[in-house]
Design an enzyme around this catalytic site. Sequence first.
Site, PDB file in Angstrom:
ATOM      1  N   ASP A  31       0.848  -1.191   0.000  1.00 25.74           N
ATOM      2  CA  ASP A  31       0.000   0.000   0.000  1.00 25.74           C
ATOM      3  C   ASP A  31       0.890   1.250   0.000  1.00 25.74           C
ATOM      4  O   ASP A  31       1.890   1.319   0.717  1.00 25.74           O
ATOM      5  CB  ASP A  31      -0.921   0.000   1.229  1.00 25.74           C
ATOM      6  CG  ASP A  31      -2.074   0.974   1.068  1.00 25.74           C
ATOM      7  OD1 ASP A  31      -3.222   0.517   0.954  1.00 25.74           O
ATOM      8  OD2 ASP A  31      -1.821   2.203   1.039  1.00 25.74           O
ATOM      9  N   GLN A  94     -14.501   2.578   1.372  1.00 24.50           N
ATOM     10  CA  GLN A  94     -13.813   2.182   0.136  1.00 24.50           C
ATOM     11  C   GLN A  94     -13.490   3.417  -0.703  1.00 24.50           C
ATOM     12  O   GLN A  94     -14.341   4.290  -0.895  1.00 24.50           O
ATOM     13  CB  GLN A  94     -14.691   1.219  -0.672  1.00 24.50           C
ATOM     14  CG  GLN A  94     -13.991   0.663  -1.913  1.00 24.50           C
ATOM     15  CD  GLN A  94     -14.797  -0.424  -2.615  1.00 24.50           C
ATOM     16  OE1 GLN A  94     -15.945  -0.701  -2.243  1.00 24.50           O
ATOM     17  NE2 GLN A  94     -14.213  -1.034  -3.629  1.00 24.50           N
ATOM     18  N   HIS A 100     -10.349  -5.342  -3.299  1.00 22.67           N
ATOM     19  CA  HIS A 100      -9.025  -5.680  -2.777  1.00 22.67           C
ATOM     20  C   HIS A 100      -9.147  -6.038  -1.307  1.00 22.67           C
ATOM     21  O   HIS A 100     -10.047  -5.553  -0.616  1.00 22.67           O
ATOM     22  CB  HIS A 100      -8.043  -4.504  -2.951  1.00 22.67           C
ATOM     23  CG  HIS A 100      -8.569  -3.202  -2.468  1.00 22.67           C
ATOM     24  ND1 HIS A 100      -9.493  -2.457  -3.192  1.00 22.67           N
ATOM     25  CD2 HIS A 100      -8.352  -2.506  -1.322  1.00 22.67           C
ATOM     26  CE1 HIS A 100      -9.796  -1.351  -2.513  1.00 22.67           C
ATOM     27  NE2 HIS A 100      -9.121  -1.368  -1.369  1.00 22.67           N
TER      28      HIS A 100
HETATM   29  P1  AMP Z   1      -9.809   1.328   0.134  1.00 21.30           P
HETATM   30  O1  AMP Z   1      -9.920   2.647   0.846  1.00 21.30           O
HETATM   31  O2  AMP Z   1     -10.200   0.131   0.938  1.00 21.30           O
HETATM   32  O3  AMP Z   1     -10.480   1.395  -1.209  1.00 21.30           O
HETATM   33  O4  AMP Z   1      -8.251   1.121  -0.097  1.00 21.30           O
HETATM   34  C1  AMP Z   1      -7.538   1.700  -1.142  1.00 21.30           C
HETATM   35  C2  AMP Z   1      -6.090   1.615  -0.755  1.00 21.30           C
HETATM   36  O5  AMP Z   1      -5.312   1.777  -1.926  1.00 21.30           O
HETATM   37  C3  AMP Z   1      -5.634   2.708   0.228  1.00 21.30           C
HETATM   38  O6  AMP Z   1      -5.096   2.082   1.397  1.00 21.30           O
HETATM   39  C4  AMP Z   1      -4.583   3.483  -0.554  1.00 21.30           C
HETATM   40  O7  AMP Z   1      -3.513   3.904   0.246  1.00 21.30           O
HETATM   41  C5  AMP Z   1      -4.147   2.455  -1.591  1.00 21.30           C
HETATM   42  N1  AMP Z   1      -3.605   3.006  -2.824  1.00 21.30           N
HETATM   43  C6  AMP Z   1      -4.141   3.980  -3.602  1.00 21.30           C
HETATM   44  N2  AMP Z   1      -3.368   4.213  -4.678  1.00 21.30           N
HETATM   45  C7  AMP Z   1      -2.326   3.341  -4.593  1.00 21.30           C
HETATM   46  C8  AMP Z   1      -1.184   3.083  -5.401  1.00 21.30           C
HETATM   47  N3  AMP Z   1      -0.950   3.760  -6.525  1.00 21.30           N
HETATM   48  N4  AMP Z   1      -0.325   2.116  -5.013  1.00 21.30           N
HETATM   49  C9  AMP Z   1      -0.553   1.422  -3.870  1.00 21.30           C
HETATM   50  N5  AMP Z   1      -1.611   1.610  -3.064  1.00 21.30           N
HETATM   51  C10 AMP Z   1      -2.490   2.563  -3.411  1.00 21.30           C
END
Ligand code: AMP
Length: 114
Positions: A31, A94, A100
Amino acid sequence: MSSDTVFGRIIRKEIPATIVHEDEHCLVIQDINPQAPVHLLVIPKEPIPRISEAQPEHQALLGHLLLTAKQVAQAHNLTQGYRLVINDGPQGGQTVYHLHIHVLGGREMGWPPG
Ligand code: AMP
């Protein structure tokens, strides 16, 4: 189109990510904004937008994602335990609408979650 989320672009290798596991069905990345010493995301290659939209045909894939989460947790030495999280929709927190599983570990988790 849901495959045009940031995770779709990572799966297609259009933008970089730290990939810790990849197989035919999923990718596991670090992440970008870690909430624990270990914070990984298990992402299916099929762009299911959210767990509430998963269908019976996704049963095997969903099982594979959970077993992959367990495998990467073991590979990161999370022997004292860890937390798996799936956020769904606005009230679930989300932000990326490509299903994920968060794998969080390396510190004690609080309960209830925020
Ligand atoms: P959610 O809020 O459950 O949809 O989780 C989305 C997650 O994706 C968050 O923890 C973000 O920090 C992560 N995230 C967003 N963009 C990226 C990226 N480019 N690479 C890795 N993680 C990411």
